[in-house]
Design a protein around this motif. Structure first.
Motif, PDB file in Angstrom:
ATOM      1  N   THR A   1       1.501  17.138  16.877  1.00 44.06           N
ATOM      2  CA  THR A   1       2.624  16.311  16.413  1.00 44.06           C
ATOM      3  C   THR A   1       2.510  14.892  16.958  1.00 44.06           C
ATOM      4  O   THR A   1       1.744  14.616  17.894  1.00 44.06           O
ATOM      5  CB  THR A   1       3.970  16.892  16.891  1.00 44.06           C
ATOM      6  OG1 THR A   1       4.010  16.822  18.330  1.00 44.06           O
ATOM      7  CG2 THR A   1       4.167  18.334  16.426  1.00 44.06           C
TER       8      THR A   1
ATOM      9  N   SER B   1       4.906  13.481  18.580  1.00 41.66           N
ATOM     10  CA  SER B   1       5.464  13.537  19.940  1.00 41.66           C
ATOM     11  C   SER B   1       4.396  13.957  20.942  1.00 41.66           C
ATOM     12  O   SER B   1       4.311  13.402  22.038  1.00 41.66           O
ATOM     13  CB  SER B   1       6.636  14.518  20.004  1.00 41.66           C
ATOM     14  OG  SER B   1       7.693  14.054  19.209  1.00 41.66           O
TER      15      SER B   1
ATOM     16  N   ALA C   1       2.142  11.032  21.479  1.00 43.77           N
ATOM     17  CA  ALA C   1       2.787  10.053  22.360  1.00 43.77           C
ATOM     18  C   ALA C   1       2.682  10.510  23.809  1.00 43.77           C
ATOM     19  O   ALA C   1       2.358   9.709  24.702  1.00 43.77           O
ATOM     20  CB  ALA C   1       4.251   9.861  21.957  1.00 43.77           C
ATOM     21  N   GLU C   2       2.907  11.788  24.040  1.00 45.95           N
ATOM     22  CA  GLU C   2       2.800  12.336  25.402  1.00 45.95           C
ATOM     23  C   GLU C   2       1.369  12.218  25.905  1.00 45.95           C
ATOM     24  O   GLU C   2       1.133  11.894  27.077  1.00 45.95           O
ATOM     25  CB  GLU C   2       3.268  13.800  25.422  1.00 45.95           C
ATOM     26  CG  GLU C   2       3.325  14.400  26.812  1.00 45.95           C
ATOM     27  CD  GLU C   2       4.200  13.612  27.781  1.00 45.95           C
ATOM     28  OE1 GLU C   2       3.798  13.480  28.952  1.00 45.95           O
ATOM     29  OE2 GLU C   2       5.267  13.126  27.381  1.00 45.95           O
TER      30      GLU C   2
ATOM     31  N   GLN D   1       6.444   6.601  22.426  1.00 46.03           N
ATOM     32  CA  GLN D   1       7.356   7.510  21.743  1.00 46.03           C
ATOM     33  C   GLN D   1       6.765   7.827  20.376  1.00 46.03           C
ATOM     34  O   GLN D   1       5.903   7.103  19.871  1.00 46.03           O
ATOM     35  CB  GLN D   1       8.735   6.881  21.596  1.00 46.03           C
ATOM     36  CG  GLN D   1       9.390   6.575  22.926  1.00 46.03           C
ATOM     37  CD  GLN D   1      10.699   5.821  22.761  1.00 46.03           C
ATOM     38  OE1 GLN D   1      11.199   5.662  21.662  1.00 46.03           O
ATOM     39  NE2 GLN D   1      11.248   5.368  23.877  1.00 46.03           N
ATOM     40  N   ALA D   2       7.238   8.903  19.769  1.00 43.33           N
ATOM     41  CA  ALA D   2       6.691   9.363  18.492  1.00 43.33           C
ATOM     42  C   ALA D   2       6.773   8.285  17.413  1.00 43.33           C
ATOM     43  O   ALA D   2       5.838   8.109  16.621  1.00 43.33           O
ATOM     44  CB  ALA D   2       7.419  10.623  18.031  1.00 43.33           C
TER      45      ALA D   2
END
Length: 182
Positions: A142, A144, A147-148, A166-167
């Motif tokens: 994903t 997200s 981003a992580e 951030q996503a």
């Protein structure tokens, strides 16, 4: 630049260049003459004109351009003289002209600055392309998660901030790069 492209295309294809009016191709006899030596062209307003006639029309167009330039200079000098004598309307016209030049210069400056920002953003975006493709290869599922991953790798954002991905930022980055992330 577009005229040069058209001339090059005509030479490459062996095509005839068609122009609406002779003075749209050039405003000097010497340039028209050089073009006639290297390029076949036709003028839509006088399709049957031969090279002799084109030279004459080019000479007339060049002379008319000089006349227009001279009349413009004389008119501006007269306007300045009337303004110097206190003619309110002439002063207003000169001020309007100065303001128009200032506005044009400002618009050009803004356009150049905007293009510089876009170019910089494109360059920065390209630096992340490999990290995105690597994440896709590794099966990051994903935006997200991507981003992580950027935060874990301590990749700075476009503003130089580390650990703040951030996503939505990753989504914009992928769109800018034309990468369809799962």
């Amino acid at each position: 630049p577009e005229c040069s492209k058209a001339l090059a295309a005509c030479k490459a294809l062996g095509a005839v260049l068609v122009v609406a009016k002779l003075d749209r191709l050039s405003r000097t006899v010497s340039h028209i003459s050089r073009l006639m030596e290297t390029t076949v062209f036709k003028v839509a307003t006088m399709p049957e004109a031969d090279s002799f006639q084109l030279h004459i029309y080019a000479a007339l167009a060049e002379q008319e351009r000089k006349f227009i330039s001279q009349r413009t200079r004389e008119g501006l000098q007269a306007l300045k003289a009337r303004a110097a004598q206190g003619d309110v309307e002439s002063v207003a016209k000169l001020n309007k002209q100065v303001e128009a030049r200032r506005k044009t210069a400002l618009q050009n400056t803004i356009a150049v600055a905007t293009q510089a920002v876009v170019d910089k953003a494109d360059k920065v975006s390209q630096s992340y392309a490999d990290a995105i493709k690597s994440a896709m290869f590794d099966g990051v599922p994903t935006l997200s998660a991507l981003a992580e991953r950027f935060n874990t790798l301590k990749l700075p954002s476009s503003r130089g901030v580390v650990g703040n991905w951030q996503a939505v930022q990753v989504d914009r980055l992928c769109k800018r790069l034309g990468i369809a992330f799962p």
